[in-house]
Design a protein around this motif. Structure first.
Motif, PDB file in Angstrom:
ATOM      1  N   GLU A  26      -4.359   7.145  -3.082  1.00  0.00           N
ATOM      2  CA  GLU A  26      -5.031   8.138  -2.235  1.00  0.00           C
ATOM      3  C   GLU A  26      -4.130   9.311  -1.862  1.00  0.00           C
ATOM      4  O   GLU A  26      -4.601  10.432  -1.699  1.00  0.00           O
ATOM      5  N   SER A  60      -1.682   2.725  -2.332  1.00  0.00           N
ATOM      6  CA  SER A  60      -2.515   3.890  -2.048  1.00  0.00           C
ATOM      7  C   SER A  60      -1.684   5.101  -1.666  1.00  0.00           C
ATOM      8  O   SER A  60      -2.189   6.214  -1.620  1.00  0.00           O
ATOM      9  N   TRP A  62      -5.578   6.360 -11.645  1.00  0.00           N
ATOM     10  CA  TRP A  62      -5.078   5.402 -10.647  1.00  0.00           C
ATOM     11  C   TRP A  62      -6.057   5.432  -9.479  1.00  0.00           C
ATOM     12  O   TRP A  62      -5.793   6.109  -8.480  1.00  0.00           O
ATOM     13  N   PRO A  63      -7.171   4.731  -9.575  1.00  0.00           N
ATOM     14  CA  PRO A  63      -8.238   4.916  -8.598  1.00  0.00           C
ATOM     15  C   PRO A  63      -7.860   4.566  -7.157  1.00  0.00           C
ATOM     16  O   PRO A  63      -8.417   5.111  -6.227  1.00  0.00           O
ATOM     17  N   ARG A  64      -6.868   3.677  -6.971  1.00  0.00           N
ATOM     18  CA  ARG A  64      -6.537   3.274  -5.601  1.00  0.00           C
ATOM     19  C   ARG A  64      -5.574   4.260  -4.941  1.00  0.00           C
ATOM     20  O   ARG A  64      -5.385   4.229  -3.734  1.00  0.00           O
ATOM     21  N   PRO A 116      -0.917  -3.335  -7.377  1.00  0.00           N
ATOM     22  CA  PRO A 116      -2.351  -3.071  -7.533  1.00  0.00           C
ATOM     23  C   PRO A 116      -3.020  -2.473  -6.287  1.00  0.00           C
ATOM     24  O   PRO A 116      -4.093  -1.886  -6.407  1.00  0.00           O
ATOM     25  N   ALA A 117      -2.391  -2.617  -5.110  1.00  0.00           N
ATOM     26  CA  ALA A 117      -3.037  -2.109  -3.896  1.00  0.00           C
ATOM     27  C   ALA A 117      -2.450  -0.768  -3.446  1.00  0.00           C
ATOM     28  O   ALA A 117      -2.821  -0.228  -2.415  1.00  0.00           O
ATOM     29  N   THR A 123       0.814  -1.218   0.000  1.00  0.00           N
ATOM     30  CA  THR A 123       0.000   0.000   0.000  1.00  0.00           C
ATOM     31  C   THR A 123       0.846   1.266   0.000  1.00  0.00           C
ATOM     32  O   THR A 123       0.389   2.307  -0.453  1.00  0.00           O
TER      33      THR A 123
END
Ligand SMILES: [Zn+2]
Length: 420
Positions: free
Chosen positions: A362, A333, A358-360, A330-331, A299
């Motif tokens: 944050e 954030s 990159w929707p994940r 893929p994870a 993450t």
């Protein structure tokens, strides 16, 4: 003496014994040095109470080059009676004190069996000889072992310590010295935290890879070592959550992916890499897969370099990130770039007008080099503008103008924080 002084002295004197012990114990807990020592000199009653409480004498520090400090050490060892102790022993100076250190360390040996934390700070001279008394000893309660050697050159001497076992060891740090590997098998059973720093001897990464494969509970690994790229140098650590490594300077753009591919650590959540360059990050983010490794749980990824880096002038930087967003991670954030060359190009390609969503992702934390501040800020403004026009999500942006130290980004508030 004023009335007020008189009242406060009387108030302190009338404290019940248990409260006195509690105050001294609280002082230890918040790092107040030698409060028990000071209190034991206030009055006869204080002395009796404090000296009679062995738990107050369990956090022990000594400088082996200082006679007074060694005398105090003896007193602490005696007053702590059978309680578990934490020992910090320092002798950072050289040869002159070698014999002194040998004799004085010898006094510690009978107490090792009740030691839960041991920190030894030595100079590089004769560490094998100085640590020899610890070699065949068992440390049944030792949880935390920190061995640091102050040295300017690689030390190839091999240290053996606690070879009779350390079955409760959970924290091990070796800075600037070469420990005989593998250690006693009992060391590996409960190890959760391993740091190997300033380690520039060859063949060690293979030994470390073999050792960590035997540590079923290892979650935290920090390596500052010489890397080798054989099949036997790969790290298989299914339990690992945190990894920090350093890569050497002046390597090509494929070096980073080769190092990352050494880690078979599928549970990894946080990854920090020191010494990276922008072109290496670029190559890594353009990959859709690695030959051996994958990072499905990662993450937080941070790339940190030194303040000066001359590579930008020579690198033609026109490619853009072509892989599907976060194909390898893929994870992910949280992405952090500290003092990283080519940060403005990375921002443009990761977040700019032609980037894929990159929707994940944050949070993006940026601490650009001083000279590149404007270029990075412009790239950020462009990215924000284009994303908001297309109504695409934009990560929370944390922007640092200046950094007091490379670590400042971890705890401090950013100069600019942006949400869309
Ligand atoms: Zn660079």
């Amino acid at each position: 003496m004023t009335d007020e002084d008189h009242i406060s002295t009387r108030t302190v004197s009338s404290l019940p014994n248990e409260l006195l012990v509690a105050i001294a114990a609280a002082g230890q807990g918040c790092g107040s040095d030698f409060l028990e020592w000071t209190l034991s000199h206030v009055s006869r009653r204080f002395r009796d109470v404090v000296v009679g409480a062995p738990t107050l004498w369990t956090l022990i520090e000594a400088d082996f080059y200082d006679w007074g400090s060694v005398e105090i050490l003896k007193l602490y060892l005696e007053r702590s009676r059978r309680c578990k102790i934490s020992l910090t022993l320092r002798n950072p100076s050289s040869e002159d004190f070698r014999l002194l250190t040998l004799t004085r360390l010898g006094q510690i040996i009978p107490h090792i069996e009740r030691c839960w934390k041991l920190v030894i700070l030595l100079s590089a001279d004769s560490i094998v000889e100085v640590l020899a008394p610890f070699r065949d000893v068992e440390a049944p309660h030792l949880q935390h072992l920190d061995l640091e050697v102050i040295t300017d050159y690689p030390n190839d001497e091999c240290i053996e310590i606690f070879s009779a076992g350390a079955p409760r060891l959970s924290f091990l740090k070796m800075d600037g010295l070469k420990l005989q590997l593998p250690p006693s098998p009992s060391w590996m059973a409960s190890l959760t935290h391993l740091e190997v720093l300033e380690h520039w001897v060859s063949d060690y990464s293979n030994l470390l890879a073999a050792m960590t494969a035997q540590c079923p509970l290892l979650v935290h690994l920090h390596l500052d070592i010489l890397w080798e790229f054989e099949e036997t140098s790969r790290f298989h650590i299914p339990s690992l959550k945190f990894l920090q490594i350093s890569v050497p300077d002046s390597e090509d753009e494929f070096f980073l992916e080769a190092i990352v591919d050494l880690f078979d650590t599928p549970a990894l959540e946080e990854f920090i890499i020191y010494g990276t360059h922008g072109d290496q990050i670029f190559t890594l983010f353009n990959l859709t897969s690695l030959p051996h490794s994958s990072f499905p749980a990662l993450t937080s990824f941070s790339f940190i370099n030194k303040a000066s880096c001359s590579c930008e002038k020579d690198i033609p930087f026109s490619s853009s990130i072509s892989a599907p967003p976060l194909a390898l991670f893929p994870a992910l954030s949280s992405l952090t770039l500290v003092n990283q060359c080519l940060t403005h190009n990375l921002v443009k390609d990761l977040l700019g007008p032609s980037s894929q969503p990159w929707p994940r992702l944050e949070t993006v934390t940026l601490c650009p080099k001083k000279d590149h501040f404007d270029a990075v800020w412009d790239a950020v403004k462009d990215a924000v503008h284009s994303k908001s026009q297309r109504r695409e999500p934009f990560p929370r942006l944390r922007f640092f103008r200046t950094l007091a130290s490379l670590e400042a980004w971890q705890g401090n508030e950013p100069d600019v924080e942006m949400f869309l």
